[in-house]
Design a protein around this motif. Structure first.
Motif, PDB file in Angstrom:
ATOM      1  N   GLY A   1       0.803  -1.221   0.000  1.00  0.00           N
ATOM      2  CA  GLY A   1       0.000   0.000   0.000  1.00  0.00           C
ATOM      3  C   GLY A   1       0.831   1.264   0.000  1.00  0.00           C
ATOM      4  N   LEU A   2       2.058   1.188  -0.547  1.00  0.00           N
ATOM      5  CA  LEU A   2       2.971   2.335  -0.612  1.00  0.00           C
ATOM      6  C   LEU A   2       3.257   2.618  -2.082  1.00  0.00           C
ATOM      7  CD1 LEU A   2       5.317   1.128   2.236  1.00  0.00           C
ATOM      8  CD2 LEU A   2       3.880   3.166   2.339  1.00  0.00           C
ATOM      9  N   LYS A   3       2.565   3.581  -2.645  1.00  0.00           N
ATOM     10  CA  LYS A   3       2.639   3.830  -4.090  1.00  0.00           C
ATOM     11  C   LYS A   3       4.075   4.014  -4.567  1.00  0.00           C
ATOM     12  CE  LYS A   3       1.658   7.268  -7.588  1.00  0.00           C
ATOM     13  NZ  LYS A   3       1.282   8.682  -7.809  1.00  0.00           N
ATOM     14  N   ASN A   4       4.824   4.880  -3.890  1.00  0.00           N
ATOM     15  CA  ASN A   4       6.192   5.122  -4.334  1.00  0.00           C
ATOM     16  C   ASN A   4       6.995   5.684  -3.167  1.00  0.00           C
ATOM     17  OD1 ASN A   4       8.360   5.192  -6.112  1.00  0.00           O
ATOM     18  ND2 ASN A   4       7.860   7.226  -6.876  1.00  0.00           N
ATOM     19  N   SER A   5       7.583   4.795  -2.384  1.00  0.00           N
ATOM     20  CA  SER A   5       8.444   5.201  -1.271  1.00  0.00           C
ATOM     21  C   SER A   5       9.875   5.261  -1.787  1.00  0.00           C
ATOM     22  CB  SER A   5       8.321   4.211  -0.099  1.00  0.00           C
ATOM     23  OG  SER A   5       7.066   4.358   0.529  1.00  0.00           O
ATOM     24  N   VAL A   6      10.316   6.467  -2.129  1.00  0.00           N
ATOM     25  CA  VAL A   6      11.607   6.631  -2.782  1.00  0.00           C
ATOM     26  C   VAL A   6      12.764   6.457  -1.806  1.00  0.00           C
ATOM     27  CG1 VAL A   6      13.036   8.256  -4.112  1.00  0.00           C
ATOM     28  CG2 VAL A   6      10.593   8.066  -4.572  1.00  0.00           C
ATOM     29  N   ASP A   7      12.523   6.662  -0.519  1.00  0.00           N
ATOM     30  CA  ASP A   7      13.600   6.434   0.445  1.00  0.00           C
ATOM     31  C   ASP A   7      13.016   6.051   1.790  1.00  0.00           C
ATOM     32  OD1 ASP A   7      16.223   6.173   1.230  1.00  0.00           O
ATOM     33  OD2 ASP A   7      16.647   8.313   1.348  1.00  0.00           O
ATOM     34  N   PHE A   8      13.845   5.456   2.629  1.00  0.00           N
ATOM     35  CA  PHE A   8      13.423   5.031   3.956  1.00  0.00           C
ATOM     36  C   PHE A   8      14.646   4.896   4.850  1.00  0.00           C
ATOM     37  CE2 PHE A   8      13.729   1.468   1.033  1.00  0.00           C
ATOM     38  CZ  PHE A   8      14.513   0.536   1.690  1.00  0.00           C
ATOM     39  N   THR A   9      14.400   4.873   6.165  1.00  0.00           N
ATOM     40  CA  THR A   9      15.494   4.768   7.126  1.00  0.00           C
ATOM     41  C   THR A   9      14.942   4.182   8.412  1.00  0.00           C
ATOM     42  OG1 THR A   9      17.328   6.002   8.144  1.00  0.00           O
ATOM     43  CG2 THR A   9      15.186   7.067   8.158  1.00  0.00           C
ATOM     44  N   TRP A  10      15.836   3.915   9.367  1.00  0.00           N
ATOM     45  CA  TRP A  10      15.437   3.378  10.664  1.00  0.00           C
ATOM     46  C   TRP A  10      15.749   4.392  11.755  1.00  0.00           C
ATOM     47  CZ3 TRP A  10      16.713   0.383   6.646  1.00  0.00           C
ATOM     48  CH2 TRP A  10      15.926  -0.747   6.405  1.00  0.00           C
ATOM     49  N   THR A  11      14.843   4.550  12.687  1.00  0.00           N
ATOM     50  CA  THR A  11      15.031   5.462  13.812  1.00  0.00           C
ATOM     51  C   THR A  11      15.892   4.777  14.874  1.00  0.00           C
ATOM     52  OG1 THR A  11      13.135   4.709  15.122  1.00  0.00           O
ATOM     53  CG2 THR A  11      12.711   6.309  13.351  1.00  0.00           C
ATOM     54  N   PRO A  12      16.397   5.543  15.842  1.00  0.00           N
ATOM     55  CA  PRO A  12      17.144   4.906  16.939  1.00  0.00           C
ATOM     56  C   PRO A  12      16.349   3.853  17.692  1.00  0.00           C
ATOM     57  CG  PRO A  12      17.527   7.280  16.923  1.00  0.00           C
ATOM     58  CD  PRO A  12      16.443   7.010  15.920  1.00  0.00           C
ATOM     59  N   ARG A  13      15.015   3.952  17.639  1.00  0.00           N
ATOM     60  CA  ARG A  13      14.174   2.947  18.299  1.00  0.00           C
ATOM     61  C   ARG A  13      13.934   1.725  17.417  1.00  0.00           C
ATOM     62  NH1 ARG A  13       9.366   6.571  20.981  1.00  0.00           N
ATOM     63  NH2 ARG A  13       8.689   6.637  18.796  1.00  0.00           N
ATOM     64  N   GLY A  14      14.535   1.713  16.218  1.00  0.00           N
ATOM     65  CA  GLY A  14      14.390   0.573  15.321  1.00  0.00           C
ATOM     66  C   GLY A  14      13.161   0.608  14.458  1.00  0.00           C
ATOM     67  N   GLU A  15      12.457   1.753  14.398  1.00  0.00           N
ATOM     68  CA  GLU A  15      11.268   1.863  13.563  1.00  0.00           C
ATOM     69  C   GLU A  15      11.667   2.201  12.130  1.00  0.00           C
ATOM     70  OE1 GLU A  15       9.085   4.913  15.518  1.00  0.00           O
ATOM     71  OE2 GLU A  15       8.392   3.611  17.155  1.00  0.00           O
ATOM     72  N   LEU A  16      10.997   1.585  11.175  1.00  0.00           N
ATOM     73  CA  LEU A  16      11.240   1.847   9.764  1.00  0.00           C
ATOM     74  C   LEU A  16      10.332   2.994   9.322  1.00  0.00           C
ATOM     75  CD1 LEU A  16      12.425   1.242   6.985  1.00  0.00           C
ATOM     76  CD2 LEU A  16      10.779  -0.643   6.766  1.00  0.00           C
ATOM     77  N   TRP A  17      10.957   4.101   8.892  1.00  0.00           N
ATOM     78  CA  TRP A  17      10.221   5.267   8.400  1.00  0.00           C
ATOM     79  C   TRP A  17      10.501   5.454   6.919  1.00  0.00           C
ATOM     80  CZ3 TRP A  17      10.721   9.900  12.362  1.00  0.00           C
ATOM     81  CH2 TRP A  17      10.043   9.555  13.546  1.00  0.00           C
ATOM     82  N   ALA A  18       9.452   5.795   6.162  1.00  0.00           N
ATOM     83  CA  ALA A  18       9.594   5.976   4.724  1.00  0.00           C
ATOM     84  C   ALA A  18       8.862   7.236   4.273  1.00  0.00           C
ATOM     85  CB  ALA A  18       9.031   4.764   3.968  1.00  0.00           C
ATOM     86  N   THR A  19       9.359   7.849   3.197  1.00  0.00           N
ATOM     87  CA  THR A  19       8.571   8.848   2.493  1.00  0.00           C
ATOM     88  C   THR A  19       7.601   8.120   1.565  1.00  0.00           C
ATOM     89  OG1 THR A  19      10.278   9.007   0.762  1.00  0.00           O
ATOM     90  CG2 THR A  19      10.382  10.597   2.572  1.00  0.00           C
ATOM     91  N   HIS A  20       6.561   8.851   1.123  1.00  0.00           N
ATOM     92  CA  HIS A  20       5.558   8.202   0.290  1.00  0.00           C
ATOM     93  C   HIS A  20       4.916   9.232  -0.623  1.00  0.00           C
ATOM     94  CE1 HIS A  20       1.365   6.237  -0.163  1.00  0.00           C
ATOM     95  NE2 HIS A  20       2.193   5.706  -1.042  1.00  0.00           N
ATOM     96  N   ASN A  21       4.927   8.965  -1.924  1.00  0.00           N
ATOM     97  CA  ASN A  21       4.259   9.819  -2.897  1.00  0.00           C
ATOM     98  C   ASN A  21       2.921   9.181  -3.258  1.00  0.00           C
ATOM     99  OD1 ASN A  21       6.453  11.954  -4.227  1.00  0.00           O
ATOM    100  ND2 ASN A  21       7.360  10.193  -3.227  1.00  0.00           N
ATOM    101  N   GLY A  22       1.841   9.917  -3.036  1.00  0.00           N
ATOM    102  CA  GLY A  22       0.510   9.324  -3.120  1.00  0.00           C
ATOM    103  C   GLY A  22      -0.185   9.489  -4.458  1.00  0.00           C
ATOM    104  N   THR A  23      -1.492   9.322  -4.429  1.00  0.00           N
ATOM    105  CA  THR A  23      -2.341   9.282  -5.610  1.00  0.00           C
ATOM    106  C   THR A  23      -2.330  10.608  -6.373  1.00  0.00           C
ATOM    107  OG1 THR A  23      -3.801   7.665  -4.580  1.00  0.00           O
ATOM    108  CG2 THR A  23      -4.722   8.934  -6.393  1.00  0.00           C
ATOM    109  N   ASP A  24      -2.327  10.525  -7.694  1.00  0.00           N
ATOM    110  CA  ASP A  24      -2.484  11.699  -8.547  1.00  0.00           C
ATOM    111  C   ASP A  24      -3.934  11.799  -9.028  1.00  0.00           C
ATOM    112  OD1 ASP A  24       0.209  12.396  -8.374  1.00  0.00           O
ATOM    113  OD2 ASP A  24       0.760  11.093 -10.033  1.00  0.00           O
TER     114      ASP A  24
END
Length: 406
Positions: A211-234
Motif C-alpha cells: 500500500g505504498l505507491k512510491n516510497s523513494v527512500d526510507f530509514t530506521w530510527t534509533p528505536r528501530g522503527e522503519l520510516w519511509a517517504t511516500h508519494n501518493g495518488t495523482d
C-alpha cells in the motif's frame, strides 16, 4: 647556524593556511551559496558538478569515499575528496552499462545496487576503482514500467529492504511486489520470518509492507522503527491527497494506497479515509490501513530522508529528520506550485511534530521545479558530519555543514 630549510618552515606553514582559507572561502562563496538559503550558522558548497544522467542516491564506501548513482547514464561513480577541501577531487566511473541504477549501499564488503529489474552487487575494486566482481542477487524484479526507481537499504537486522513503486498512478497493482517494500536475505533469498513467507503466491512471500505507491527512500530510527517517504495518488486535484511525508512502515501492514489516504496536514495519528472516486478501489476497509505520521500539501514529492544523529549539526538540530522535496508536476494553479527544498522535521519523543525550512532557493517564485536551478533528491550524512545532497536537475552534489562544527 640555522639551516635555510628550518627558516622556510614558517613560510610553508603560513602558505598552507592561506591556501586552506582560500579554498574554504571559495567553497562557501560558490554558486550554491549564492542560491540556497540556510539557517544561521550553516554553509553550503558544491561538492561535485557536471554530473550527467540524473544524480540520485548515495552511499559512503569503507574507504570514506562517496558513491553515487547516475540514473540515466547507467553508471555508479565514486567522488573522492582525499585532500578534504570539501570538493570532490574527480569523478571516477566504477560501474557502467546498468539498467537505471538508483539505490545503493555497502554491506559486508559488497556494494549493492538496485536496478529497475534486479539487484546486483560489486566487490574487489581495481586500482582505478572499477569493480572486478559483479553478481546478480535478485534477478527478477517487476520491470521498469511506471515508477521504475528502486531503493535499497540494509536494516538493523541485516536484511535487505527494497522499495518498488507502483505501475500506475491510480488503481490496484497486477503484481503484489509493486507499491511495496520487500525484504530479502543478503543473498536474495526469502527470510523465514517475512510476514507472508508462507503465502501460496511466491511473489507475496517477499513483502514486508504494502500500500505504498512510491516510497523513494526510507530509514530506521534509533528505536528501530522503519520510516519511509511516500508519494501518493495523482489526479485528485491540486490539494488531494495530502502527501505522506513520514510513514511508520509496519511489517505485514497495508498503508492505504490506492484505496485511502491520511487526511489533514502536519502531525497525523488519525485513521485513513476513503475519498477516492473510482470503482477500481472499492471494497477496501480503510480502517485497516496504517496512517502516516506526518503529512504535507499534495504533490510535494518527498524523496530522500536522513536522520542527523551522526552529523556535526548543533545538538538541537541533531535529533531531527531531514527530507528532500522534489516539487511535483501535478499542480495546475501556479500559486500552488510546490517548492523543491529540504525541510527539517522536528521530532519530540520520537515523533514528528512540525516542519521547518532548512534549505531553499533552488526555485524562483512562480517557477515549476522542472525549470528550477536544481531539485534535491538524495540525502546522506557523511563521516565528516556534513549533509550531502544530490540534485538530479542541476547535475550536482552539495555539502552542507555547520560552520561551528568540525
Amino acid at each position: 647556524m640555522i639551516s635555510a630549510r628550518w627558516l622556510l618552515l614558517p613560510v610553508v606553514f603560513l602558505l598552507a593556511l592561506l591556501l586552506a582559507s582560500v579554498a574554504l572561502r571559495a567553497q562557501e562563496g560558490d554558486e550554491a551559496a549564492r542560491h540556497i538559503r540556510l539557517p544561521p550558522g550553516f554553509v553550503i558548497g558544491i561538492f561535485a558538478e557536471g554530473l550527467e544522467g540524473s544524480p540520485r542516491m548515495m552511499s559512503f564506501g569503507p574507504e570514506g569515499d562517496l558513491y553515487l548513482t547516475l540514473l540515466y547514464s547507467g553508471q555508479v561513480v565514486r567522488l573522492p575528496d582525499r585532500d578534504h577541501d570539501g570538493r570532490a577531487d574527480r569523478v571516477e566511473v566504477v560501474a557502467e552499462g546498468l539498467e537505471l541504477p538508483h539505490g545503493l549501499e555497502w554491506h559486508q564488503g559488497w556494494l549493492y545496487v538496485a536496478l529497475s529489474d534486479r539487484v546486483v552487487r560489486f566487490a574487489h575494486p581495481g586500482p582505478d576503482g572499477r569493480f572486478r566482481t559483479k553478481e546478480t542477487v535478485i534477478p527478477d524484479l517487476p520491470g521498469p514500467s511506471g515508477h521504475f526507481t528502486r531503493t535499497l537499504h540494509f536494516g538493523p537486522d541485516g536484511k535487505l529492504y527494497l522499495s518498488v513503486g507502483s505501475e500506475t498512478n491510480f488503481g490496484p497493482e497486477r503484481d503484489p511486489r509493486r507499491a511495496a517494500i520487500l525484504r530479502f536475505n543478503p543473498d536474495g533469498s526469502v527470510p523465514w520470518d517475512n510476514p507472508f513467507a508462507h503465502s501460496p503466491d511466491p511473489r507475496r512471500r517477499l513483502l514486508w509492507a504494502e500500500g505504498l505507491k512510491n516510497s523513494v527512500d526510507f530509514t530506521w530510527t534509533p528505536r528501530g522503527e522503519l520510516w519511509a517517504t511516500h508519494n501518493g495518488t495523482d489526479h485528485l486535484g491540486d490539494d488531494l491527497p495530502p502527501e505522506e511525508v513520514v510513514v511508520h512502515v509496519q511489517p505485514g501492514g497495508h498503508h492505504g494506497w490506492p484505496y485511502c489516504y491520511t487526511p489533514g496536514l502536519g502531525l497525523n495519528l488519525k485513521g485513513e479515509r476513503s475519498d477516492v472516486p473510482d470503482p477500481r478501489t472499492s471494497g477496501f476497509d480503510c480502517r485497516k490501513a496504517v496512517p502516516a505520521l506526518f503529512t504535507a500539501p499534495a504533490h510535494s514529492a518527498p524523496l530522500g530522508l536522513a536522520l542527523a544523529g551522526q552529523s556535526n549539526f548543533p545538538p538541537e538540530y541533531r535529533k531531527d529528520l531531514y527530507v528532500a522535496y522534489h516539487g511535483s508536476l501535478g499542480v495546475s494553479d501556479p500559486a500552488k506550485y510546490r517548492d523543491c527544498k529540504i525541510e527539517r522535521i522536528v521530532l519530540e519523543h520520537g515523533l514528528p511534530v512540525r516542519a521547518e525550512p532548512f534549505a531553499s532557493g533552488w526555485r524562483a517564485p512562480g517557477q515549476m521545479c522542472r525549470e528550477a536551478w536544481g531539485r534535491p533528491v538524495g540525502l546522506i550524512f557523511g563521516p565528516d558530519g556534513a549533509l550531502y545532497v544530490s540534485d538530479d536537475k542541476g547535475g550536482r552534489v552539495y555539502r552542507i555543514r555547520y560552520r561551528g562544527g568540525r
